[in-house]
Design a protein around this motif. Structure first.
Motif, PDB file in Angstrom:
ATOM      1  N   UNK A  43      -0.024   0.141  32.294  1.00 40.15           N
ATOM      2  CA  UNK A  43      -0.234  -0.147  33.429  1.00 40.15           C
ATOM      3  C   UNK A  43       0.737  -0.173  34.512  1.00 40.15           C
ATOM      4  N   UNK A  44       1.825  -0.320  34.401  1.00 39.72           N
ATOM      5  CA  UNK A  44       3.026  -0.338  35.315  1.00 39.72           C
ATOM      6  C   UNK A  44       4.118   0.750  34.729  1.00 39.72           C
ATOM      7  N   UNK A  45       4.607   1.022  35.788  1.00 34.19           N
ATOM      8  CA  UNK A  45       5.855   1.965  35.478  1.00 34.19           C
ATOM      9  C   UNK A  45       7.263   1.535  35.041  1.00 34.19           C
ATOM     10  N   UNK A  46       7.606   1.539  33.941  1.00 39.18           N
ATOM     11  CA  UNK A  46       9.037   0.986  33.737  1.00 39.18           C
ATOM     12  C   UNK A  46      10.189   1.337  34.479  1.00 39.18           C
ATOM     13  N   UNK A  47      11.015   0.567  34.757  1.00 38.90           N
ATOM     14  CA  UNK A  47      12.142   1.115  35.569  1.00 38.90           C
ATOM     15  C   UNK A  47      13.020   1.849  34.567  1.00 38.90           C
ATOM     16  N   UNK A  48      13.198   3.261  35.025  1.00 38.79           N
ATOM     17  CA  UNK A  48      13.969   3.929  34.074  1.00 38.79           C
ATOM     18  C   UNK A  48      15.345   3.257  33.798  1.00 38.79           C
ATOM     19  N   UNK A  49      15.793   2.636  34.690  1.00 42.97           N
ATOM     20  CA  UNK A  49      17.224   1.915  34.403  1.00 42.97           C
ATOM     21  C   UNK A  49      17.052   1.116  33.090  1.00 42.97           C
ATOM     22  N   UNK A  50      16.055   0.672  32.821  1.00 44.82           N
ATOM     23  CA  UNK A  50      15.906  -0.182  31.633  1.00 44.82           C
ATOM     24  C   UNK A  50      16.045   0.538  30.336  1.00 44.82           C
ATOM     25  N   UNK A  51      15.663   1.768  30.552  1.00 44.95           N
ATOM     26  CA  UNK A  51      15.407   2.677  29.535  1.00 44.95           C
ATOM     27  C   UNK A  51      16.651   3.552  29.040  1.00 44.95           C
ATOM     28  N   UNK A  52      17.366   3.794  30.158  1.00 46.05           N
ATOM     29  CA  UNK A  52      18.286   4.873  30.147  1.00 46.05           C
ATOM     30  C   UNK A  52      19.756   4.114  30.739  1.00 46.05           C
ATOM     31  N   UNK A  53      20.491   4.124  29.793  1.00 48.35           N
ATOM     32  CA  UNK A  53      22.027   3.272  30.350  1.00 48.35           C
ATOM     33  C   UNK A  53      22.882   4.511  30.572  1.00 48.35           C
ATOM     34  N   UNK A  54      23.312   4.810  31.752  1.00 52.36           N
ATOM     35  CA  UNK A  54      24.173   5.718  32.333  1.00 52.36           C
ATOM     36  C   UNK A  54      25.430   5.417  32.776  1.00 52.36           C
ATOM     37  N   UNK A  55      25.817   3.883  32.371  1.00 53.33           N
ATOM     38  CA  UNK A  55      26.947   3.285  33.017  1.00 53.33           C
ATOM     39  C   UNK A  55      28.277   3.856  32.473  1.00 53.33           C
ATOM     40  N   UNK A  56      28.109   4.544  31.408  1.00 52.91           N
ATOM     41  CA  UNK A  56      29.512   5.374  30.784  1.00 52.91           C
ATOM     42  C   UNK A  56      29.728   6.772  31.230  1.00 52.91           C
ATOM     43  N   UNK A  57      28.769   6.965  31.903  1.00 51.85           N
ATOM     44  CA  UNK A  57      28.922   8.570  32.267  1.00 51.85           C
ATOM     45  C   UNK A  57      29.521   8.547  33.518  1.00 51.85           C
ATOM     46  N   UNK A  58      30.303   9.844  33.885  1.00 47.03           N
ATOM     47  CA  UNK A  58      30.642  10.012  34.990  1.00 47.03           C
ATOM     48  C   UNK A  58      29.966   9.697  36.219  1.00 47.03           C
ATOM     49  N   UNK A  59      30.240   9.593  37.355  1.00 47.38           N
ATOM     50  CA  UNK A  59      29.358   9.379  38.648  1.00 47.38           C
ATOM     51  C   UNK A  59      28.649  10.526  38.884  1.00 47.38           C
ATOM     52  N   UNK A  60      29.159  11.868  38.829  1.00 46.30           N
ATOM     53  CA  UNK A  60      28.107  12.820  39.151  1.00 46.30           C
ATOM     54  C   UNK A  60      27.158  13.017  37.898  1.00 46.30           C
ATOM     55  N   UNK A  61      27.473  12.648  36.853  1.00 49.09           N
ATOM     56  CA  UNK A  61      26.117  12.699  35.898  1.00 49.09           C
ATOM     57  C   UNK A  61      25.307  11.546  36.121  1.00 49.09           C
ATOM     58  N   UNK A  62      25.799  10.323  36.511  1.00 49.31           N
ATOM     59  CA  UNK A  62      24.832   9.328  36.784  1.00 49.31           C
ATOM     60  C   UNK A  62      23.935   9.650  37.859  1.00 49.31           C
ATOM     61  N   UNK A  63      24.306  10.195  38.990  1.00 45.64           N
ATOM     62  CA  UNK A  63      23.534  10.857  40.013  1.00 45.64           C
ATOM     63  C   UNK A  63      22.420  11.669  39.669  1.00 45.64           C
ATOM     64  N   UNK A  64      22.970  12.878  38.727  1.00 40.88           N
ATOM     65  CA  UNK A  64      22.099  13.822  38.226  1.00 40.88           C
ATOM     66  C   UNK A  64      20.943  12.884  37.324  1.00 40.88           C
ATOM     67  N   UNK A  65      21.277  12.011  36.418  1.00 40.30           N
ATOM     68  CA  UNK A  65      20.278  11.548  35.655  1.00 40.30           C
ATOM     69  C   UNK A  65      19.418  10.547  36.432  1.00 40.30           C
ATOM     70  N   UNK A  66      20.002   9.879  37.371  1.00 37.13           N
ATOM     71  CA  UNK A  66      18.868   9.148  38.458  1.00 37.13           C
ATOM     72  C   UNK A  66      17.948   9.950  39.152  1.00 37.13           C
ATOM     73  N   UNK A  67      18.395  11.185  39.507  1.00 39.91           N
ATOM     74  CA  UNK A  67      17.525  12.102  40.327  1.00 39.91           C
ATOM     75  C   UNK A  67      16.708  12.653  39.214  1.00 39.91           C
ATOM     76  N   UNK A  68      16.911  13.090  37.917  1.00 37.35           N
ATOM     77  CA  UNK A  68      15.993  13.518  37.020  1.00 37.35           C
ATOM     78  C   UNK A  68      14.990  12.443  36.561  1.00 37.35           C
ATOM     79  N   UNK A  69      15.315  11.160  36.459  1.00 41.11           N
ATOM     80  CA  UNK A  69      14.373  10.110  36.148  1.00 41.11           C
ATOM     81  C   UNK A  69      13.476   9.876  37.234  1.00 41.11           C
ATOM     82  N   UNK A  70      13.935   9.767  38.439  1.00 40.51           N
ATOM     83  CA  UNK A  70      13.216   9.885  39.660  1.00 40.51           C
ATOM     84  C   UNK A  70      12.117  10.819  39.683  1.00 40.51           C
TER      85      UNK A  70
END
Length: 118
Positions: A69-96
């Motif tokens: 029914x609802x779209x889960x926030x991808x941040x709840x499913x994917x922890x990117x906090x230990x990745x380098x900043x550029x990888x975090x940005x890339x993962x956010x773009x992919x999830x979006x």
């Protein structure tokens, strides 16, 4: 809740919205338009995306009753906090892109592997 209109009505009432208020939130649809959708069991889903956004539910679920029914926030499913900043940005773009339907799940997995392997 086996029709588009029934799902609209249940979700609207759950949020304490009048038909007029939902119409306004959905982009200036009239109260009569919302009433027609809810009572006629119409299969006309041309306003489904706008109504779904106003109700904070997925349009596909609202139209068909299928899937989550609802779209889960991808941040709840994917922890990117230990990745380098550029990888975090890339993962956010992919999830979006995945969440918006611009990217298939298969392509998401392949690109995620590429990001994480760098």
């Amino acid at each position: 809740m086996d029709t588009f209109g029934a799902r609209v009505k249940v979700e609207r009432k759950a949020r304490g919205l009048s038909q007029a208020a939902l119409g306004k939130l959905a982009g200036d649809l009239s109260q009569q338009s919302i009433h027609q959708i809810e009572t006629n069991g119409t299969s006309d889903t041309r306003h489904a995306v706008a109504i779904a956004q106003a109700l904070n539910v997925r349009a596909e679920w609202l139209k068909t009753g299928q899937g989550p029914k609802t779209q889960l926030a991808w941040e709840m499913l994917i922890d990117v906090s230990d990745l380098p900043t550029d990888a975090q940005v890339a993962m956010r773009a992919l999830a979006t892109a995945l969440a918006s339907g611009q990217l298939s799940a298969r392509r998401f997995v392949a690109l995620t592997r590429a990001v994480l392997d760098d």
